[in-house]
Enzyme design. Structure first.
Site, PDB file in Angstrom:
ATOM      1  N   GLY A  19       0.920  -1.170  -0.056  1.00  0.00           N
ATOM      2  CA  GLY A  19       0.031  -0.067   0.085  1.00  0.00           C
ATOM      3  C   GLY A  19       0.933   1.262   0.104  1.00  0.00           C
ATOM      4  N   SER A  20       2.171   1.365  -0.553  1.00  0.00           N
ATOM      5  CA  SER A  20       2.922   2.471  -0.508  1.00  0.00           C
ATOM      6  C   SER A  20       2.263   3.510  -1.405  1.00  0.00           C
ATOM      7  CB  SER A  20       4.470   2.179  -0.897  1.00  0.00           C
ATOM      8  OG  SER A  20       4.362   1.924  -2.102  1.00  0.00           O
ATOM      9  N   MET A  97      -4.349  -6.171  -7.259  1.00  0.00           N
ATOM     10  CA  MET A  97      -4.008  -7.292  -8.017  1.00  0.00           C
ATOM     11  C   MET A  97      -5.046  -8.363  -8.316  1.00  0.00           C
ATOM     12  SD  MET A  97      -0.873  -6.150  -8.463  1.00  0.00           S
ATOM     13  CE  MET A  97      -0.068  -7.463  -9.085  1.00  0.00           C
ATOM     14  N   HIS A 116      -0.432   1.554 -13.161  1.00  0.00           N
ATOM     15  CA  HIS A 116       0.098   0.300 -13.839  1.00  0.00           C
ATOM     16  C   HIS A 116       1.907   0.563 -13.951  1.00  0.00           C
ATOM     17  CE1 HIS A 116       0.610  -3.343 -15.887  1.00  0.00           C
ATOM     18  NE2 HIS A 116       1.423  -2.885 -16.809  1.00  0.00           N
ATOM     19  N   ASP A 152      -5.471  -3.223 -18.523  1.00  0.00           N
ATOM     20  CA  ASP A 152      -4.291  -2.243 -18.584  1.00  0.00           C
ATOM     21  C   ASP A 152      -4.404  -1.340 -20.089  1.00  0.00           C
ATOM     22  OD1 ASP A 152      -3.494  -2.930 -16.241  1.00  0.00           O
ATOM     23  OD2 ASP A 152      -2.286  -4.641 -16.800  1.00  0.00           O
TER      24      ASP A 152
END
Ligand code: GRF
Length: 224
Positions: A19-20, A97, A116, A152
């Protein structure tokens, strides 16, 4: 400095692990006084370290274990139910993810944003840093984009760029890409909550005020 003339936007952030990126968003939102509040953080893994961090910040945090659901549709329905309790204006995928079903993507169409770790449209999917090394590209980075049903591939809001060095490994690339992610993502989400991002009819994005939408990790740009 906060701008009180703009409507307050409600954000829900989805994560799966560390979770950065979520932390970078929460910190920028608070430090820069965005017209927004992070209402909740939801993880597809209950053990995600990012959930503890969010709780420590006084943010509602929930883990929803995809293993508890028989299929993607059931998981995505439960996820949407949890998200909708917070009535968000935007749902932000920050290292989430899981591949989302078309129904989930349609439900949040135009309000669902992802980061992404590659310069899209190059290297969608997983293992982007290994893919970058395998193909020999000299530039790599990250992309913040609207989510569409094609994985994506959504309209691009902003990108961050690093140079690829001859001694790079997937790990060193991941480290530098993450550094530029922490710059690009808060900028792009700030534009969103300020109401400056428009999806044009040709599905390209415009940003009011025309800020530079390509960021460089300067210390690694050769010759800089
Ligand atoms: C980031 O590199 C993100 O782009 C990718 O997974 C990583 C998540 O890192 N999808 P964190 O959980 O935000 O620290």
């Amino acid at each position: 400095m906060s701008d009180t003339s703009l409507p307050q936007r409600r954000l829900v952030i989805l994560i799966s692990g560390r979770g950065s990126n979520m932390q970078a968003l929460v910190q920028a939102c608070r430090a820069q006084g965005w017209p927004a509040q992070v209402e909740a953080v939801i993880s597809s893994r209950p053990e995600a370290a990012g959930l503890d961090w969010a709780r420590g910040q006084g943010i509602a945090a929930h883990g929803l274990n995809f293993k508890d659901y028989p299929n993607r549709d059931a998981f995505d329905s439960a996820l949407a139910e949890q998200i909708d309790r917070y009535a968000p204006d935007f749902v932000i995928l920050a290292g989430f993810m899981r591949v989302l079903t078309p129904a989930f993507v349609a439900r949040y169409s135009g309000r669902l944003i992802n980061i992404h770790p590659s310069l899209l449209p190059a290297f969608p999917g997983l293992h982007t840093h290994a893919q970058a090394l395998a193909t020999g590209v000299r530039a790599h980075g990250c992309t913040v984009h609207f989510v569409t049903p094609v994985l994506d591939h959504g309209p691009i809001i902003a990108q961050g760029c690093i140079s690829v060095e001859s001694d790079d490994t997937p790990e060193t690339l991941a480290e530098r890409v993450l550094e530029v992610e922490h710059v690009v993502f808060p900028e792009a989400v700030k534009w969103l909550v300020q109401g400056r991002v428009r999806l044009e009819s040709d599905l390209r994005v415009s940003v009011q005020g025309s800020p530079a939408r390509l960021f460089f990790l300067n210390s690694h740009v050769q010759g800089a």
